[in-house]
Design an enzyme around this catalytic site. Structure first.
Site, PDB file in Angstrom:
ATOM      1  N   HIS A 288       5.517 -17.060 -45.547  1.00 34.58           N
ATOM      2  CA  HIS A 288       5.695 -15.274 -45.166  1.00 34.58           C
ATOM      3  C   HIS A 288       5.750 -15.767 -43.575  1.00 34.58           C
ATOM      4  O   HIS A 288       4.784 -16.168 -42.589  1.00 34.58           O
ATOM      5  CB  HIS A 288       4.923 -14.876 -45.691  1.00 34.58           C
ATOM      6  CG  HIS A 288       3.728 -13.964 -45.440  1.00 34.58           C
ATOM      7  ND1 HIS A 288       3.535 -13.543 -44.325  1.00 34.58           N
ATOM      8  CD2 HIS A 288       2.478 -14.464 -46.293  1.00 34.58           C
ATOM      9  CE1 HIS A 288       2.163 -13.464 -44.329  1.00 34.58           C
ATOM     10  NE2 HIS A 288       1.527 -14.244 -45.469  1.00 34.58           N
ATOM     11  N   ASP A 300      -2.155 -18.169 -41.443  1.00 36.61           N
ATOM     12  CA  ASP A 300      -1.097 -16.704 -42.628  1.00 36.61           C
ATOM     13  C   ASP A 300      -0.038 -16.658 -41.980  1.00 36.61           C
ATOM     14  O   ASP A 300      -1.003 -15.430 -41.054  1.00 36.61           O
ATOM     15  CB  ASP A 300      -2.712 -15.670 -42.861  1.00 36.61           C
ATOM     16  CG  ASP A 300      -2.132 -15.079 -43.918  1.00 36.61           C
ATOM     17  OD1 ASP A 300      -1.021 -14.343 -44.185  1.00 36.61           O
ATOM     18  OD2 ASP A 300      -3.003 -13.890 -43.641  1.00 36.61           O
ATOM     19  N   GLU A 334       5.308 -10.029 -45.436  1.00 34.25           N
ATOM     20  CA  GLU A 334       4.430  -9.977 -46.103  1.00 34.25           C
ATOM     21  C   GLU A 334       3.102  -9.188 -46.128  1.00 34.25           C
ATOM     22  O   GLU A 334       2.558  -7.786 -46.995  1.00 34.25           O
ATOM     23  CB  GLU A 334       4.284 -11.041 -46.823  1.00 34.25           C
ATOM     24  CG  GLU A 334       3.164 -11.633 -48.233  1.00 34.25           C
ATOM     25  CD  GLU A 334       1.378 -10.687 -47.596  1.00 34.25           C
ATOM     26  OE1 GLU A 334       0.569 -10.833 -48.677  1.00 34.25           O
ATOM     27  OE2 GLU A 334       1.334 -11.040 -46.638  1.00 34.25           O
ATOM     28  N   GLU A 335       2.684  -8.724 -44.582  1.00 31.04           N
ATOM     29  CA  GLU A 335       1.662  -8.430 -44.515  1.00 31.04           C
ATOM     30  C   GLU A 335       1.559  -6.774 -44.834  1.00 31.04           C
ATOM     31  O   GLU A 335       0.162  -6.082 -44.972  1.00 31.04           O
ATOM     32  CB  GLU A 335       1.218  -8.834 -42.830  1.00 31.04           C
ATOM     33  CG  GLU A 335       1.524 -10.752 -42.737  1.00 31.04           C
ATOM     34  CD  GLU A 335      -0.275 -10.761 -43.373  1.00 31.04           C
ATOM     35  OE1 GLU A 335      -0.758  -9.686 -44.768  1.00 31.04           O
ATOM     36  OE2 GLU A 335      -0.537 -12.418 -43.384  1.00 31.04           O
ATOM     37  N   HIS A 432      -6.680 -13.119 -40.781  1.00 28.36           N
ATOM     38  CA  HIS A 432      -6.206 -11.802 -39.520  1.00 28.36           C
ATOM     39  C   HIS A 432      -7.216 -11.591 -38.813  1.00 28.36           C
ATOM     40  O   HIS A 432      -6.946 -10.490 -38.362  1.00 28.36           O
ATOM     41  CB  HIS A 432      -6.400 -10.702 -40.900  1.00 28.36           C
ATOM     42  CG  HIS A 432      -5.660 -10.268 -41.562  1.00 28.36           C
ATOM     43  ND1 HIS A 432      -5.609 -10.027 -42.580  1.00 28.36           N
ATOM     44  CD2 HIS A 432      -4.340 -11.505 -42.186  1.00 28.36           C
ATOM     45  CE1 HIS A 432      -4.523  -9.509 -43.534  1.00 28.36           C
ATOM     46  NE2 HIS A 432      -4.073 -10.993 -43.258  1.00 28.36           N
TER      47      HIS A 432
END
Lengths: 467, 467
Positions: A288, A300, A334-335, A432
């Site tokens: 993503h 990420d 996505e998040e 994150h």
């Protein structure tokens, strides 16, 4: 009768030998191709340079942000330069949540005696009132404790969720799963008991000073019922907990001015090499493109995006002509919404596309250990028969399990979905948080992940799976 | 006859069932013990705190240095505090080589136009003359090239060894082995052709600015024949190589004032738990306490030392009473002499000690992947039968291979020697360089290594190996 038997045996033996030779040749050629894939990945791949650009020239790419759009433009242009058969943008409406000015928090042990603590608003949270919220804190180890405590003990207070990730889980993703309900549903549940805000211990196995954001939901709560939610660093969570034991009447203050705007248009970025003999069978590989806003989203999921792009680049580079259509998809959002993954599957269904295999890399750019698979047993057995080919590359894990959030919506009873499984030990140190940055990605580890993905895609393409 | 047969079959079946139950119970109990070992390692172990002290309170621990002595004192005191049956220091004479003031180097493309480059003296190198050496540079890809070039082209020059580590090797230790002759024997060989100094590309797969030191030998050269040797960072090696292609008459200057002093006394630090039923069978687990001086020696080999100490601590903590004698040895002087390992084996032979198993951790504190073994086939087969017990902890590698330098001298035809094999991808980014520091060790990865070692030691102790 006896001669007949001998003849039969001889014929059987010959057939068996031919079969062995054939398998041997196929194995040999697969061994060679996979060796080529790893060689190219470790010497001429583009993942690391692409990730450098995404991380250091663009940075955090929250859905709806300028950086997310820059990432769309950049990756589209890079895919265009690879000479694929087709590259396109797939429009999708995404949420736009903005953090605003940096959050601020402290706890007050007695009037005027305060200790500042690092917090970060959870993605999707409402703001506090302009002057912040301040109240007593009630520490809980999970949502279920709210029932026991009841409204009397919660109303007007800030709920502090402090259940840590379980350090005895070997796979840190399991430890994450065992905790993340506090972050996702903590505010929604605490609001029902009259809490005025929540603070969640960061989803991090390490004790440090980084607060970790992440998605949350208010469920069916009305706008007026929503309460602000933030994550606190693990060190500060420990400090607050200890301080509360000494003095339960401590007051906690926090202020954040994040805001949700109307949805905006964004894109999945898609590129494909058309299959030569079964173009209608589609193999998807992806990650993503959006990330949280605190770091630069290198692990990420910048890593997963550049690895997926590189799978197509490397297969071209070794001169492999796929039989099936191999498609890279860089999913948006996505998040905090999964809109890209959902839209991709919707369009695929609308167009009657036949996806036979999906592979996602969304567990960090660390040393690859293997894959988990979600699909029919027969396909899993077929894939497992290739396991020995991966042994020289120290890829040992071929297990049933989850795949990836973005490819999840493609799930049906025929497709096999897979997730790359890198070493998970360091992942939640960065996940994150402000320290999810480029310097924490090791070039070789990233490239080995790419090669491992490309090798599996090569085998699925060559031998097929359930159509 | 028939009844007899049935009775016999029944008895056989019963024995078989009992056997299966027994194996099942043993397996169960092993599973439980190993689970306990991992749980304690991940929640209550001491490795990380010990390493913090060794790295941040003491620092680099080159043989013969004050820091090496501090490390001896500290680890001895910590072992004393564990309540082992015996803790002692084993004296050993070690070399004392001192780096002196920081090295300095540049290359000069035309008179007065210079570019400074990061270098570090190789361990054991002589100093340059007080004003340094300066001369033309001849770049080679390896020692064998000297023969082709001959004295005419080498005499009076600085030889620049620039063969990089092979990035296509999956195990980075193999890539290291393929290159390290340049560092170890480069000066000795170049001196024979009249070179006045050598510069070696750092043993590092990454392009960065850290020069990596390491041991070297002058072989049989006389004092007057020795020439100074230094490593140059990979980035600077690339720059120098490119610059030489443009202008082969570039001059290289370097200055270093390192010095070898007479040997001094130091110690191996040893502690043991006496075996309850076979005290004469000794199992050794260890790492080396000395390190190079540039960083703080966290990965090489502070990690191996604290893991080895922790093996004994954890076995005590879970209440396991070993049948055999389990001994931790922190060897002195692995880096530039192997005196500690040699002396330990000499004393063991002198005392007719029976070592059945040795395990060394000296490949960094990264996520453990398994072990390599060097010993009799029958012992290896026995160890391999335990492999499934490690599967839940993602420990997959059980291969024949090397063990560790320090335990090497114990080798005979009965003992099994083993090396812990962590993920190797990042190791040479830090090896022997300024950035081999504590913050690059991940707590969980270190602890998982400890648990993996403790589990193997537990199984060897419980079931024994060739005596």
């Amino acid at each position: 009768m006896k001669i007949n038997y001998v003849v039969k045996r001889t014929i059987k033996l010959c057939i068996f030998c031919l079969f062995c030779v054939q398998i041997g040749l196929a194995q040999n050629s697969d061994q060679e191709q996979i060796r080529k894939i790893y060689d190219v990945a470790l010497t001429k791949s583009k993942s690391y340079d692409w990730l450098n650009y995404l991380s250091n020239q663009i940075g955090g790419r929250l859905s709806g942000s300028i950086q997310a759009q820059q990432a769309v433009n950049y990756t589209k242009a890079e895919l265009d330069s690879l000479g694929l058969d087709k590259v396109w943008l797939q429009p999708v409406m995404v949420p736009k949540w903005v953090r605003g000015i940096p959050e601020f928090a402290y706890f007050e042990t007695s009037p005027g005696v305060t200790t500042n603590v690092p917090i970060t608003a959870l993605g999707g949270s409402v703001a506090t009132p302009p002057n912040g919220v301040k109240s007593e804190v009630i520490e809980v180890q999970g949502i279920e404790e709210l029932v026991t405590l009841g409204e009397a003990k919660i109303k007007g207070k800030i709920v502090f969720y402090n259940r840590p990730m379980d350090p005895t889980e070997i796979n840190t993703f399991s430890a994450y799963s065992g905790c993340v309900d506090q972050r996702y549903a903590g505010a929604m549940e605490a609001a029902k008991y009259g809490a005025i805000g929540i603070i969640v211990r960061s989803m991090n196995l390490r004790l440090d000073d980084y607060p970790h954001t992440g998605s949350m939901s208010y469920g069916e709560l009305k706008e007026s019922e929503k309460i602000p939610a933030a994550a606190i660093s693990t060190n500060a969570a420990e400090l607050l907990s200890t301080s509360l034991k000494l003095n339960p009447s401590i007051k906690f203050y926090f202020k954040q001015n994040c805001k949700e705007f109307p949805d905006v248009e964004s894109y999945n970025v898609v590129g494909e090499i058309k299959g030569s003999t079964h173009p209608e069978e589609i193999i998807v590989v992806g990650g993503h493109l959006d990330s949280w806003d605190l770091g630069d989203g290198s692990h990420d999921d910048g890593a997963g995006c550049v690895q997926s792009m590189d799978v197509l680049y490397i297969l071209k580079k070794i001169g492999y002509k796929p039989k099936r259509t191999i498609r890279v998809v860089l999913f948006m959002n996505e998040e905090n919404g999964l809109r890209g993954g959902t839209e991709y599957a919707r369009v695929a269904a609308e167009n009657n596309e036949n996806h036979i295999f999906g592979l996602e890399s969304d567990s960090g750019g660390f040393s690859p250990r293997g894959f988990t698979f979600d699909g029919p047993d027969s396909s899993f057995e077929k894939i497992k028969s290739w396991k020995d080919l991966f042994e020289p590359y120290l890829i040992h894990l071929f297990q049933k399990g989850g795949s990836g959030a973005d490819i999840g919506p493609l799930k049906n009873d025929k497709i096999t979905l897979a997730g790359l499984r890198p070493d998970s030990q360091r992942y939640f140190d960065h996940h994150h948080a402000e320290n999810d940055t480029f310097e924490h990605v090791n070039k070789r580890e990233l490239e080995l992940g790419t090669a491992t993905m490309a090798s599996l895609v090569y085998l699925v393409d060559k031998y097929g799976l359930l159509p």
